[in-house]
Design an enzyme around this catalytic site. Structure first.
Site, PDB file in Angstrom:
ATOM      1  N   ASP A  43       6.889   9.529   2.060  1.00 28.56           N
ATOM      2  CA  ASP A  43       6.359   8.755   3.190  1.00 28.56           C
ATOM      3  C   ASP A  43       5.079   9.375   3.751  1.00 28.56           C
ATOM      4  O   ASP A  43       4.975   9.612   4.956  1.00 28.56           O
ATOM      5  CB  ASP A  43       7.403   8.665   4.319  1.00 28.56           C
ATOM      6  CG  ASP A  43       8.757   8.164   3.840  1.00 28.56           C
ATOM      7  OD1 ASP A  43       8.772   7.172   3.100  1.00 28.56           O
ATOM      8  OD2 ASP A  43       9.783   8.788   4.192  1.00 28.56           O
ATOM      9  N   GLU A 218       8.716  -2.767   5.856  1.00 30.36           N
ATOM     10  CA  GLU A 218       8.734  -1.521   6.634  1.00 30.36           C
ATOM     11  C   GLU A 218       7.425  -0.770   6.424  1.00 30.36           C
ATOM     12  O   GLU A 218       6.498  -1.283   5.792  1.00 30.36           O
ATOM     13  CB  GLU A 218       9.937  -0.656   6.221  1.00 30.36           C
ATOM     14  CG  GLU A 218       9.957  -0.316   4.731  1.00 30.36           C
ATOM     15  CD  GLU A 218      11.271   0.294   4.244  1.00 30.36           C
ATOM     16  OE1 GLU A 218      12.268   0.283   4.983  1.00 30.36           O
ATOM     17  OE2 GLU A 218      11.295   0.783   3.099  1.00 30.36           O
TER      18      GLU A 218
END
Ligand SMILES: *[C@@H]1O[C@H](CO)[C@@H](O)[C@H](O)[C@H]1NC(C)=O
Ligand SMILES: *[C@@H]1O[C@H](CO)[C@@H](O)[C@H](O)[C@H]1NC(C)=O
Ligand SMILES: *[C@@H]1O[C@H](CO)[C@@H](O)[C@H](O)[C@H]1NC(C)=O
Ligand SMILES: *[C@@H]1O[C@H](CO)[C@@H](O)[C@H](O)[C@H]1NC(C)=O
Ligand SMILES: *[C@@H]1O[C@H](CO)[C@@H](O)[C@H](O)[C@H]1NC(C)=O
Ligand SMILES: *[C@@H]1O[C@H](CO)[C@@H](O)[C@H](O)[C@H]1NC(C)=O
Ligand SMILES: *[C@@H]1O[C@H](CO)[C@@H](O)[C@H](O)[C@H]1NC(C)=O
Ligand SMILES: *[C@@H]1O[C@H](CO)[C@@H](O)[C@H](O)[C@H]1NC(C)=O
Length: 590
Positions: A43, A218
């Site tokens: 991420d 997301e």
């Protein structure tokens, strides 16, 4: 002399800058290799900060690891150095001690620089709660004026949002927003609210985009460019269907029009070694070129062996005026925009990402910046160079072993473990262990640790002699009495099949000696775990070869480390660790 140097420099610049006909004014493309941050660095969120001496900074997720949210910096996009950890003091976020389950902890961070301050916006997730329980999501902001000073990062400023992957946006009209992913009250989507990043006050959350139809929209970030708001998102979940999609709008609240070229980046449905590509961020370098970063697993489409988990990759991006950006496809060897000149002058206390370890725990030293615990350590359990054992790390045992409470958290008494990330396909990790257990189940050793439910341990443990599963390799040692003697034990736990326990008596001739314990990734799929007397390495024996599939799972990546435990019994004998070595031996990129 000075004249000659200047003339030479001018000549070199002229040669390097000769443009290729028909190309943009970039002198020469760079060649570089993915992943740029190998190992457990998922991420990614990266920025370029001219105000801090033209430096690139990247943050990544850390789940239950502590210190958490590693921060890497580079001035040339080639050499990345760990400059510190944003979550570096328990007071910043006390609740990390009790997050339950292996997939809990710090999820995706967003790193941004605005008006002299660094902001890190993220979510502490308690992943055993259901979506409808608002205590599942603890959204937080850390702020700092100096990325090189760990103590400059504030304690968490909390804000209300029943979702994750939060990212701040400073609109050119002066308003500040946070955009985030997923909320139970509405159809999963991308939500936006006005926010005060200093106080954590937020306005009404509003769905601004539902994505293109992939599961779990997301990882949003919003960029303002050429009069548009560009919304970047991830869809498909963080597995093989992962992809990066984009949409844009003239107003921040939408409606957003979908990029016809979606997905802009994915390796879904390919046979590429790099899979699960998604969860991206974008930044522009000092020459005005755009780059994208994202996570990816080196797993191939089989998706069975990827012990390093989700890693950080980078691709060049072409972003022409009034158009959606075009992302280059991902591979192990890349050609991209010209890099800034090589520059290794970086502050900060951690190693370069490519460096190995030669750590001797010298008196007066501290645990290195890249050393990692699982949740908060009990500080007294880790002592460097105690007076009677200089050049060692003394580990005091935790009552709980690495599995701790049913594979969930460990409670306030913690688990004695410290390690470093596996960052290379092939490596050798070894330590010397000086440990003289006397009581039942006293144990110390080395571990390939992914989560409390996924670890492969080789340790010295005190057990009745009749516990042996086999003689020690190369000997006929068997002692059928119930007398307590030190054994070597391999024990693995995982949701994926692991080999049976191996319990073998330690040969008498090694007793009382320090042992070398070693884990070697000898190929892409297997580790070998070995031991021998530290003063006679020619006697090293391989105890087993074990697949890395049991530690290829979930959101995190392998940490190689040392542990000391009484396995729930009464032991308190400490272990002394010395000669800590991690040697990178190869990176597979296709
Ligand atoms: C942790 O989660 C497990 C289920 O995953 C649950 O049984 C247990 O009660 C939880 N413990 C705490 C302290 O929340
Ligand atoms: C997202 O989907 C929900 C449920 O179908 C719908 O009510 C909402 O209007 C959609 N929002 C946007 C911004 O498209
Ligand atoms: C991959 O293939 C499946 C099945 O054909 C399809 O549903 C999916 O959209 C494809 N994914 C991408 C990102 O192309
Ligand atoms: C240089 O890199 C850019 C960005 O990836 C790409 O568009 C361009 O085609 C490359 N040029 C050459 C000559 O490889
Ligand atoms: C183990 O026992 C076998 C059979 O008695 C013998 O041939 C062998 O030499 C022994 N090995 C060792 C290492 O003692
Ligand atoms: C070891 O010996 C003790 C005492 O005789 C006995 O109680 C125990 O069950 C034995 N354990 C194993 C694994 O054989
Ligand atoms: C790696 O080595 C193991 C033996 O330890 C072997 O079984 C396995 O097939 C090897 N894997 C590859 C990909 O070569
Ligand atoms: C961990 O300790 C518990 C007792 O506290 C024990 O039941 C369990 O077998 C141990 N497991 C591992 C893999 O460490």
């Amino acid at each position: 002399m000075a004249r000659v140097t200047v003339a030479t420099a001018v000549y070199l610049i002229a040669v390097l800058a000769t443009p290729v006909l028909g190309s943009k004014p970039h002198a020469q493309n760079s060649t570089y290799y993915n992943p740029i941050l190998p190992g457990f660095h998922p991420d990614p969120s990266c920025i370029f900060v001219p105000e801090w001496d033209d430096t690139f900074f990247c943050a990544s997720s850390s789940f239950n690891a502590f210190p958490g949210i590693p921060l890497h910096a580079s001035k040339d996009l080639q050499n990345w150095k760990l400059i510190g950890n944003i979550l570096n003091r328990p007071e910043q976020l006390p609740r990390l001690v009790e997050t339950n389950r292996s997939t809990s902890g710090i999820w995706a961070p967003t790193l941004r620089f605005n008006d002299g301050n660094f902001y890190l916006v993220t979510t502490l997730v308690d992943d055993d709660r259901v979506d409808t329980d608002s205590s599942r999501w603890d959204n937080i902001i850390f702020k700092s004026e100096d990325p090189y000073d760990p103590s400059a990062w504030t304690e968490a400023i909390h804000f209300d949002f029943e979702g994750y992957d939060t990212s701040p946006v400073w609109d050119s009209d002066g308003k500040t927003y946070i955009v985030g992913g997923h909320a139970w009250k509405v159809f999963p989507g991308i939500l936006l609210a006005e926010a005060n990043l200093e106080t954590g006050e937020v306005g009404e959350w509003e769905v601004i985009w539902n994505g293109t139809g992939g599961t779990a929209p997301e990882g949003p970030h919003i960029f303002q460019k050429d009069g548009w708001y560009y919304l970047l998102a991830a869809e498909g979940g963080t597995g093989l269907d992962h992809m990066v999609t984009m949409a844009r709008s003239k107003t921040i609240r939408g409606p957003y029009e979908v990029n016809p070229a979606n997905p802009v980046l994915t390796n879904a449905n390919t046979t590429n070694y790099f899979q699960t590509v998604g969860h991206a961020d974008l930044f522009q370098d000092g020459a005005g070129n755009w780059w994208g970063v994202a996570l990816s697993t080196r797993s191939g489409p089989e998706y069975l062996n990827y012990p390093m988990g989700r890693e950080t990759i980078m691709v060049p991006v072409t972003w022409n005026e009034n158009e959606f950006p075009v992302w280059s496809s991902l591979s192990g060897e890349m050609s991209g925009w010209e890099f800034p000149q090589e520059n290794l002058e970086l502050d900060g206390t951690g190693p370069l990402i490519t460096e190995g370890d030669t750590i001797d725990f010298e008196p007066g030293s501290v645990l290195p910046t890249h050393f990692t615990h699982w949740r908060f350590p009990i500080p007294d359990s880790y002592t460097i160079s105690p007076p009677d054992h200089p050049n060692t790390l003394r580990l005091s045992p935790s009552k709980l072993n690495l599995t701790a409470l049913n594979g969930n958290y460990a409670g306030p008494s913690g688990q004695t473990f410290v390690g470093r990330r596996q960052q290379d396909t092939l490596f050798t990790f070894s330590i010397n262990l000086d440990f003289s257990p006397t009581l039942l189940e006293e144990e110390a050793g080395i571990s390939v640790f992914l989560t409390q439910n996924h670890h492969l341990d080789l340790g010295v443990v005190m057990l009745p002699a009749n516990s042996s599963t086999a003689p020690f390799p190369g000997t006929n040692l068997t002692a059928p009495s119930a007398e307590l003697i030190p054994h070597l034990r391999f024990r693995g736990i995982s949701y994926i099949e692991v080999p049976k326990d191996i319990v073998v008596p330690i040969p008498d001739s090694w007793s009382g000696k320090a042992l070398r314990l070693e884990i070697k990734a000898h190929n892409m799929t297997h580790y070998s775990m070995s031991t021998g007397p530290a003063d006679a390495l020619s006697q090293m024996k391989t105890i087993l070869d074990v697949s890395n599939a049991p530690v290829s799972w979930g959101f995190s990546g392998v940490i190689l480390g040392v542990y000391c435990t009484s396995n729930g019994y009464e032991g308190s004998t400490p272990a002394y660790i010395s000669k800590w070595r991690y040697t990178p031996q190869g990176q597979f990129r296709n």
